[in-house]
Design a protein around this motif. Sequence first.
Motif, PDB file in Angstrom:
ATOM      1  N   THR A   1       1.492  -1.207   0.201  1.00  0.00           N
ATOM      2  CA  THR A   1      -0.368   0.245   0.214  1.00  0.00           C
ATOM      3  C   THR A   1       0.990   1.446   0.116  1.00  0.00           C
ATOM      4  N   ARG A   2       2.278   1.269   0.792  1.00  0.00           N
ATOM      5  CA  ARG A   2       2.671   2.423   0.901  1.00  0.00           C
ATOM      6  C   ARG A   2       3.072   2.770  -0.718  1.00  0.00           C
ATOM      7  N   PHE A   3       3.844   1.712  -1.113  1.00  0.00           N
ATOM      8  CA  PHE A   3       4.392   1.532  -2.450  1.00  0.00           C
ATOM      9  C   PHE A   3       3.347   2.418  -3.556  1.00  0.00           C
TER      10      PHE A   3
ATOM     11  N   GLY B   1       8.179  -6.545 -14.943  1.00  0.00           N
ATOM     12  CA  GLY B   1       8.692  -6.921 -13.825  1.00  0.00           C
ATOM     13  C   GLY B   1       8.432  -8.712 -13.167  1.00  0.00           C
ATOM     14  N   PHE B   2       7.733  -8.363 -11.736  1.00  0.00           N
ATOM     15  CA  PHE B   2       7.253 -10.386 -11.519  1.00  0.00           C
ATOM     16  C   PHE B   2       6.335 -10.428 -11.692  1.00  0.00           C
ATOM     17  N   ASN B   3       5.525  -9.657 -11.774  1.00  0.00           N
ATOM     18  CA  ASN B   3       4.449 -10.508 -12.789  1.00  0.00           C
ATOM     19  C   ASN B   3       4.622 -11.779 -13.946  1.00  0.00           C
ATOM     20  N   GLU B   4       4.407 -12.671 -13.252  1.00  0.00           N
ATOM     21  CA  GLU B   4       4.413 -14.217 -13.749  1.00  0.00           C
ATOM     22  C   GLU B   4       2.935 -14.266 -14.080  1.00  0.00           C
ATOM     23  N   PRO B   5       2.418 -14.970 -14.967  1.00  0.00           N
ATOM     24  CA  PRO B   5       1.824 -15.792 -16.192  1.00  0.00           C
ATOM     25  C   PRO B   5       0.536 -16.324 -14.713  1.00  0.00           C
ATOM     26  N   GLY B   6      -0.701 -15.750 -15.296  1.00  0.00           N
ATOM     27  CA  GLY B   6      -1.280 -15.945 -14.622  1.00  0.00           C
ATOM     28  C   GLY B   6      -1.505 -14.536 -14.273  1.00  0.00           C
ATOM     29  N   THR B   7      -0.879 -14.130 -13.535  1.00  0.00           N
ATOM     30  CA  THR B   7      -1.271 -12.668 -12.830  1.00  0.00           C
ATOM     31  C   THR B   7      -2.466 -11.650 -13.590  1.00  0.00           C
ATOM     32  N   SER B   8      -3.440 -11.569 -12.591  1.00  0.00           N
ATOM     33  CA  SER B   8      -4.485 -10.575 -12.760  1.00  0.00           C
ATOM     34  C   SER B   8      -3.749  -9.766 -13.470  1.00  0.00           C
ATOM     35  N   PHE B   9      -4.414  -8.612 -14.865  1.00  0.00           N
ATOM     36  CA  PHE B   9      -4.398  -7.485 -15.143  1.00  0.00           C
ATOM     37  C   PHE B   9      -5.136  -6.582 -13.976  1.00  0.00           C
ATOM     38  N   LYS B  10      -5.603  -6.450 -12.917  1.00  0.00           N
ATOM     39  CA  LYS B  10      -5.610  -5.296 -12.179  1.00  0.00           C
ATOM     40  C   LYS B  10      -4.932  -5.398 -10.370  1.00  0.00           C
ATOM     41  N   SER B  11      -3.923  -6.259 -10.653  1.00  0.00           N
ATOM     42  CA  SER B  11      -3.596  -6.184  -9.906  1.00  0.00           C
ATOM     43  C   SER B  11      -2.372  -5.516  -9.494  1.00  0.00           C
ATOM     44  N   ARG B  12      -2.393  -4.708  -8.047  1.00  0.00           N
ATOM     45  CA  ARG B  12      -1.463  -3.488  -7.864  1.00  0.00           C
ATOM     46  C   ARG B  12      -0.117  -3.543  -7.142  1.00  0.00           C
ATOM     47  N   THR B  13       0.107  -3.588  -6.601  1.00  0.00           N
ATOM     48  CA  THR B  13       1.611  -3.735  -5.534  1.00  0.00           C
ATOM     49  C   THR B  13       1.332  -4.679  -4.878  1.00  0.00           C
ATOM     50  N   HIS B  14       1.828  -6.128  -5.151  1.00  0.00           N
ATOM     51  CA  HIS B  14       1.568  -6.920  -4.512  1.00  0.00           C
ATOM     52  C   HIS B  14       3.299  -7.986  -4.376  1.00  0.00           C
TER      53      HIS B  14
ATOM     54  N   MET C   1       5.070  -4.074  -8.570  1.00  0.00           N
ATOM     55  CA  MET C   1       4.314  -3.113  -8.581  1.00  0.00           C
ATOM     56  C   MET C   1       3.616  -3.985  -9.851  1.00  0.00           C
ATOM     57  N   GLY C   2       1.806  -3.635  -9.772  1.00  0.00           N
ATOM     58  CA  GLY C   2       0.737  -5.287 -10.374  1.00  0.00           C
ATOM     59  C   GLY C   2       1.604  -4.489 -11.462  1.00  0.00           C
TER      60      GLY C   2
ATOM     61  N   ILE D   1       1.843  -1.099 -13.398  1.00  0.00           N
ATOM     62  CA  ILE D   1       2.670  -0.264 -15.253  1.00  0.00           C
ATOM     63  C   ILE D   1       1.409   0.007 -15.863  1.00  0.00           C
ATOM     64  N   MET D   2       0.461  -0.639 -15.731  1.00  0.00           N
ATOM     65  CA  MET D   2      -0.447   0.398 -16.846  1.00  0.00           C
ATOM     66  C   MET D   2      -1.354   2.028 -17.052  1.00  0.00           C
ATOM     67  N   ASP D   3      -0.715   2.184 -15.316  1.00  0.00           N
ATOM     68  CA  ASP D   3      -0.924   3.533 -14.978  1.00  0.00           C
ATOM     69  C   ASP D   3       0.183   4.346 -15.536  1.00  0.00           C
ATOM     70  N   SER D   4       1.319   4.182 -16.173  1.00  0.00           N
ATOM     71  CA  SER D   4       2.239   4.772 -15.756  1.00  0.00           C
ATOM     72  C   SER D   4       2.093   5.477 -17.815  1.00  0.00           C
TER      73      SER D   4
END
Length: 241
Positions: A114-116, A140-153, A182-183, A187-190
């Motif tokens: 949350t802080r990040f 990043g370290f978003n591996e296959p299967g990660t939700s496109f809605k993910s935030r930092t996790h 970063m989720g 990343i997509m918010d950049s």
Amino acid sequence: MNILRADNYDQLSKIAASKIIEKVRANPKATIGLATGSTPIGVYKLLIEDHKTNGTTYKQVSTVNLDEYIGISRDDPNSYHYFMREQLFNHIDIPLEQTYIPNGMAEDFLLECTRFESVIHELGGVDVQLLGIGQNGHIGFNEPGTSFKSRTHVVTLAESTRKANSRFFPSLDDVPTHAITMGIATIMDSKEIILLASGASKAKAIARLVHGEVDEDFPASALKLHKNVTIIADIAALQLV
Ligand code: PGA
């Protein structure tokens, strides 16, 4: 997605570095998203060279990094904190307190995530994010299967990622099993994204990114939904496109 074809790694690094330098010169308070791994090292060398030769200043720039291993202290040579200081921060004039990297030694990881996210929000978002791509399409370290809605996790690293990164560690057993990243939505918010790919080992991933479907099994494919993405790749990485 815009694709820029470089003859080789040096040219790829030059194209990417000049885009970042241009951004920092146009907006001295820019927030730049940075990546670790082998691919951006050439870009960082050129940023340092330009800082020393042409005086491009980073005094008001902020940086945010994509990810960090969990359980490795920031002074461990395998941490991404260490990597960034060695490869870039120690050689330009950026104040270290304006460089933000997830804390892999946090006591409370939910809080750290949350802080990040708040840090990025308070900086006004990332103006340009540099990305590498894993052979499995991770960003990043978003591996296959990660939700496109993910935030930092917090993530469990794929075995293939641990194997690929074991080249930096004494043995595979020493490679951390978890990381904080970063989720994909983060990343997509950049506002702008530059994805770098060099060498034949990335050719399949780049071909799938360019020609494949948008699919959570291939994290980089989210980028096809972004309005301002540039892929800078060398001939070897583009050989199957
Ligand atoms: P690399 O890593 O630059 O070391 O190939 C990229 C990545 O795994 O995202």
